[in-house]
Design a protein around this motif. Structure first.
Motif, PDB file in Angstrom:
ATOM      1  N   PHE A 147       0.813  -1.219   0.000  1.00 48.38           N
ATOM      2  CA  PHE A 147       0.000   0.000   0.000  1.00 48.38           C
ATOM      3  C   PHE A 147       0.849   1.274   0.000  1.00 48.38           C
ATOM      4  O   PHE A 147       0.359   2.348  -0.351  1.00 48.38           O
ATOM      5  N   SER A 148       2.099   1.155   0.405  1.00 47.81           N
ATOM      6  CA  SER A 148       2.978   2.322   0.475  1.00 47.81           C
ATOM      7  C   SER A 148       3.180   2.935  -0.910  1.00 47.81           C
ATOM      8  O   SER A 148       3.362   2.225  -1.904  1.00 47.81           O
ATOM      9  N   GLY A 149       3.116   4.263  -0.968  1.00 51.10           N
ATOM     10  CA  GLY A 149       3.343   4.950  -2.230  1.00 51.10           C
ATOM     11  C   GLY A 149       2.141   4.996  -3.139  1.00 51.10           C
ATOM     12  O   GLY A 149       2.236   5.471  -4.283  1.00 51.10           O
ATOM     13  N   THR A 150       0.992   4.505  -2.673  1.00 55.93           N
ATOM     14  CA  THR A 150      -0.247   4.576  -3.447  1.00 55.93           C
ATOM     15  C   THR A 150      -1.114   5.700  -2.866  1.00 55.93           C
ATOM     16  O   THR A 150      -0.791   6.306  -1.860  1.00 55.93           O
ATOM     17  N   GLY A 151      -2.245   5.934  -3.476  1.00 57.15           N
ATOM     18  CA  GLY A 151      -3.183   6.917  -2.943  1.00 57.15           C
ATOM     19  C   GLY A 151      -4.062   6.363  -1.840  1.00 57.15           C
ATOM     20  O   GLY A 151      -4.869   7.096  -1.260  1.00 57.15           O
ATOM     21  N   LEU A 152      -3.925   5.063  -1.544  1.00 56.80           N
ATOM     22  CA  LEU A 152      -4.761   4.438  -0.526  1.00 56.80           C
ATOM     23  C   LEU A 152      -4.446   4.989   0.856  1.00 56.80           C
ATOM     24  O   LEU A 152      -3.290   5.246   1.193  1.00 56.80           O
ATOM     25  N   HIS A 153      -5.478   5.142   1.662  1.00 58.78           N
ATOM     26  CA  HIS A 153      -5.304   5.421   3.082  1.00 58.78           C
ATOM     27  C   HIS A 153      -5.394   4.089   3.815  1.00 58.78           C
ATOM     28  O   HIS A 153      -6.277   3.268   3.529  1.00 58.78           O
ATOM     29  N   TYR A 154      -4.513   3.863   4.792  1.00 51.65           N
ATOM     30  CA  TYR A 154      -4.455   2.550   5.434  1.00 51.65           C
ATOM     31  C   TYR A 154      -3.708   2.656   6.750  1.00 51.65           C
ATOM     32  O   TYR A 154      -2.951   3.603   6.990  1.00 51.65           O
ATOM     33  N   ARG A 155      -3.922   1.665   7.599  1.00 52.95           N
ATOM     34  CA  ARG A 155      -3.121   1.514   8.817  1.00 52.95           C
ATOM     35  C   ARG A 155      -3.269   0.093   9.337  1.00 52.95           C
ATOM     36  O   ARG A 155      -4.322  -0.543   9.154  1.00 52.95           O
ATOM     37  N   ALA A 156      -2.226  -0.401   9.972  1.00 56.47           N
ATOM     38  CA  ALA A 156      -2.260  -1.694  10.646  1.00 56.47           C
ATOM     39  C   ALA A 156      -2.660  -1.475  12.097  1.00 56.47           C
ATOM     40  O   ALA A 156      -2.418  -0.404  12.671  1.00 56.47           O
TER      41      ALA A 156
END
Length: 318
Positions: A165-174
């Protein structure tokens, strides 16, 4: 572990967010699982997302066998019929992430392919269909929350998904409390999604009507009692989640969107699941039982069951 291939099963409102986010990732293969006429349509027309047409690869389940990462983003009612496809896709090392609403899709998939393949997750995205595509606001979307259900929470596959997911436009968290996060969204869906669908009004109704708030609170109390009985402490997610996405008072959530469009809803995944769990745990669920039957009746209305012509036999009032 490095994720080099990603398959999306379900290219609707949720799947579109994933396709949008990963389409610019240069070092992976990204494909949508489809067969028959749907596969032909996707190959020819692609996926229209935020007025841009994307062309991920299109794979049959057999062609996708052994993919590194499978994201399941189906409607709940489609899951039973898709289990054979999920089985066909899943290889020995395939990681599966379900971004479906509800609290039991991982359990259903695990019964078919094994729990060791599942990385639990939840998605928060206000995506809706417009004409021939899907639309969402990338900036206000909270995105994908995921994690292991037990230690080690910083597992190799969690790190691999973070890298993906890093470097994409996605928002995310573990997170280390993914079950609580899933139940937190489940609570939001049950309490805010369902009463609005019965009334047929925007979400401002909860702010502007004490009656709508009372119904929402009743549903919430039943859900919280069941969660507590199952050992789910939703307050853990409340601490980490913060505020949700801002929406206008006119917003219509997914259940009402389905009814507006004449589709069947995911009520079996919401109140239907709570009624079942309540019976198993000996916890009464009257608010959810009423809500379940009302929305089922609205589905029947959409199906034309109550389109009386006036020539039917009379009913005798008592």
């Amino acid at each position: 572990m490095k994720i080099k291939s990603v398959a999306v099963l379900g290219a609707g409102a949720v799947g579109s967010y994933v396709i949008w986010g990963l389409s610019e990732k240069k070092d992976i293969r990204l494909g949508v699982i489809a067969s028959g006429e749907r596969a032909k349509r996707l190959k020819n027309k692609g996926c229209k997302i935020n007025d841009t047409v994307y062309h991920p690869e299109v794979w049959t389940p057999e062609e996708a066998h052994g993919v590194d990462f499978l994201i399941v983003s189906l409607k709940y009612g489609a899951l039973p019929g898709a289990l054979d496809d999920i089985t066909a896709v899943t290889g020995e090392n395939t990681v599966i992430m379900s971004l479906m609403n509800g609290v039991d899709s991982e359990e259903i998939i695990a019964e078919k392919v094994g729990a060791e393949h599942l990385l639990h997750a939840v998605i928060k995205v206000a995506s809706h269909k417009e004409n021939d595509g899907y639309v969402f606001n990338p900036e206000t979307t909270l995105g994908i929350i995921f994690g292991e259900v037990s230690a080690p929470y910083d597992s190799e596959r969690v790190q691999a998904v973070l890298d993906l997911f890093s470097g994409t436009g996605l928002h995310y968290r573990a997170t280390d409390c993914i079950l609580e996060e899933i139940w937190s969204k489940f609570r939001l869906n049950v309490c805010n999604n369902l009463p609005q669908a019965i009334l047929g009004a925007g979400v401002g109704c909860y702010r502007d009507s004490v009656h709508m708030k009372a119904i929402s609170d009743g549903l919430r109390a039943e859900l919280m009692a069941i969660a507590e009985a199952k050992g789910i402490d939703i307050s853990k997610a409340d601490v980490s989640s913060g505020r949700g996405s801002a929406v206008p008072p006119t917003a219509r959530y997914s259940t009402l969107q389905d009814l507006d469009a004449g589709r069947h809803t995911e009520i079996d995944m919401f109140s239907g699941a709570l009624i079942r769990m309540g019976k198993e745990l000996g916890i009464p669920t009257p608010y959810n039982e009423f809500t379940y039957h009302m929305i089922k009746a609205l589905e029947e209305k959409n199906d034309g069951r109550f389109d009386y012509s006036g020539s039917e036999e009379p009913l005798w009032a008592k």
